[in-house]
Design an enzyme around this catalytic site. Structure first.
Site, PDB file in Angstrom:
ATOM      1  N   CYS A 101       3.591   8.814  -5.520  1.00 34.51           N
ATOM      2  CA  CYS A 101       2.372   8.904  -5.847  1.00 34.51           C
ATOM      3  C   CYS A 101       2.119   8.479  -7.554  1.00 34.51           C
ATOM      4  O   CYS A 101       1.180   8.172  -7.908  1.00 34.51           O
ATOM      5  CB  CYS A 101       1.690  10.471  -5.773  1.00 34.51           C
ATOM      6  SG  CYS A 101       1.667  10.852  -3.801  1.00 34.51           S
ATOM      7  N   HIS A 242      -4.493  11.149  -9.750  1.00 37.89           N
ATOM      8  CA  HIS A 242      -4.216  10.926  -8.394  1.00 37.89           C
ATOM      9  C   HIS A 242      -5.072  11.606  -7.618  1.00 37.89           C
ATOM     10  O   HIS A 242      -5.162  12.756  -7.518  1.00 37.89           O
ATOM     11  CB  HIS A 242      -2.541  11.428  -8.246  1.00 37.89           C
ATOM     12  CG  HIS A 242      -2.150  11.405  -7.090  1.00 37.89           C
ATOM     13  ND1 HIS A 242      -2.335  10.300  -5.950  1.00 37.89           N
ATOM     14  CD2 HIS A 242      -1.428  12.068  -6.210  1.00 37.89           C
ATOM     15  CE1 HIS A 242      -2.067  10.526  -4.926  1.00 37.89           C
ATOM     16  NE2 HIS A 242      -1.179  11.607  -5.166  1.00 37.89           N
ATOM     17  N   ASN A 272      -5.317  10.097   0.636  1.00 37.16           N
ATOM     18  CA  ASN A 272      -4.550  10.092  -0.351  1.00 37.16           C
ATOM     19  C   ASN A 272      -3.674   8.695  -0.351  1.00 37.16           C
ATOM     20  O   ASN A 272      -2.929   8.735   0.789  1.00 37.16           O
ATOM     21  CB  ASN A 272      -3.605  11.291  -0.433  1.00 37.16           C
ATOM     22  CG  ASN A 272      -2.318  11.314  -1.453  1.00 37.16           C
ATOM     23  OD1 ASN A 272      -2.011  10.376  -1.913  1.00 37.16           O
ATOM     24  ND2 ASN A 272      -1.803  12.425  -1.714  1.00 37.16           N
TER      25      ASN A 272
END
Ligand code: UT7
Length: 315
Positions: A101, A242, A272
């Site tokens: 990420c 994020h 995500n």
């Protein structure tokens, strides 16, 4: 973003879950997924071409292509080489970067060092994932979270960018004690692919959600505090975090006493998307006119590794 949509209603048909649970716990309503035959390189090229066009940079002038991804087309060689070839970046070096990420942020930071040192003039950084290919759609703990996507940026000397979008500071961090919080236990050299691995589905992603949740709230809070400290809260224009979970973002904002209006949340549409999350959110925030020239924009990411990063930009 790829065109395919995977909604909560679609997931209700695959695992024991509900639209209500997913929206309440994560804020996600749908995600984008690559089509059969569409791969990380394909969506990377689309994002890269948009970034190059907006920057007014010819692919032939690229010095370096960094592909941040944990879902490369193949384990060998680097997807970056394929992407550079398709783009026509003939003189560029190319490599993949694995920081999950935080991948785009790590790539941004690495690329910026080449530009700052004067060695390179045009560095392309892509954050792209096809996580739908490594998610276990029988595991409700993880399959509801992730989506596919790609975002890209061109890093150049400040004078080539009209003095705008200056990268002021960055920070990279890692803590391997959380190595198994988000991981694919098998398929690497520690436990190579075998019939047994496929049988136990060890090649899919496993997430220890509660541990990651606690880590992510604490980390986002700490990183934003650190990033804004040298400039002062009054200078803060916008946060591009994020897109991990809407509740995580909101909890951190509450601790920081920063209003939601200073932060982009697009997880409802994309889920995500790991390395793609920050560049896609940044592009959407810029397109929406949320980024005020001269103000501080903080990009912040955290995830598997564990690895984390922030970058402070004067927009
Ligand atoms: O970018 C880094 C990668 N991202 C992450 O690792 C995600 C970070 N973590 C999270 O976003 C959240 O922890 C989750 C969304 C994964 C889970 O939310 P939570 O509020 O932490 O739920 P939980 O894991 O504490 O589970 C609560 C309950 C459990 O039932 P019991 O034990 O209370 O009876 C779960 O079994 O919800 C159950 N549950 C579900 N129910 C319906 C777990 N997943 C689901 C589901 N649908 N998909």
């Amino acid at each position: 973003m790829p065109k395919g949509v995977l909604s909560n209603a679609d997931l209700e048909k695959l695992v024991d879950t509900s639209d209500e649970w997913i929206v309440q716990r994560t804020g996600i309503r749908e995600r984008r997924v690559v089509a059969p035959g569409e791969n990380t390189s394909d969506i990377s090229v689309v994002a890269a071409r948009q970034a190059l066009e907006r920057a007014g940079v010819d692919p032939a002038d690229l010095d370096l292509v960094i592909e941040a991804t944990v879902s490369p087309d193949h384990l060998l060689p680097a997807t970056a080489c394929k992407v550079a070839e398709i783009l026509g970046a003939k003189k560029a070096g190319a490599f993949d970067l694995s920081a999950a990420c935080s991948g785009f942020m790590y790539g941004l930071t690495v690329g910026a060092q080449f530009v700052r040192s004067g060695m390179y003039r045009n560095v392309l950084v892509i954050g792209a994932e096809s996580l739908s290919r490594m998610v276990n759609y029988e595991d409700r703990n993880s399959c509801i979270i992730f989506g596919d996507g790609a975002g890209a940026a061109v890093i150049r000397p400040l004078e080539d960018c009209g003095g705008k979008h200056e990268l002021l500071d960055f920070h990279l961090g890692a803590d391997g004690t959380g190595y198994e919080f988000i991981w694919r236990p098998s398929g690497g050299v520690a436990d190579p692919l075998s019939a047994e691995v496929l049988e136990k589905k060890g090649h899919f992603m496993i997430v220890r959600g509660r541990e990651v949740y606690r880590f992510a709230v604490a980390m986002m809070t700490e990183l934003v505090q650190k990033a804004i400290e040298p400039y002062g809260m009054a200078q803060l224009g916008f946060i591009v975090p994020h897109q991990v979970n809407e509740r995580i973002i909101d909890a951190a904002l509450e601790r920081l006493e920063i209003p939601r209006s200073k932060c982009i949340v697009n997880i409802d549409r994309y889920g995500n998307t790991s390395a793609a999350s920050v560049p896609v959110a940044l592009a959407e925030a810029a397109e929406a006119g949320s980024l005020e020239p001269g103000k501080i924009v903080i990009l912040v990411a955290f995830g598997a590794g564990l690895a984390w990063s922030y970058a402070t930009v004067r927009w």
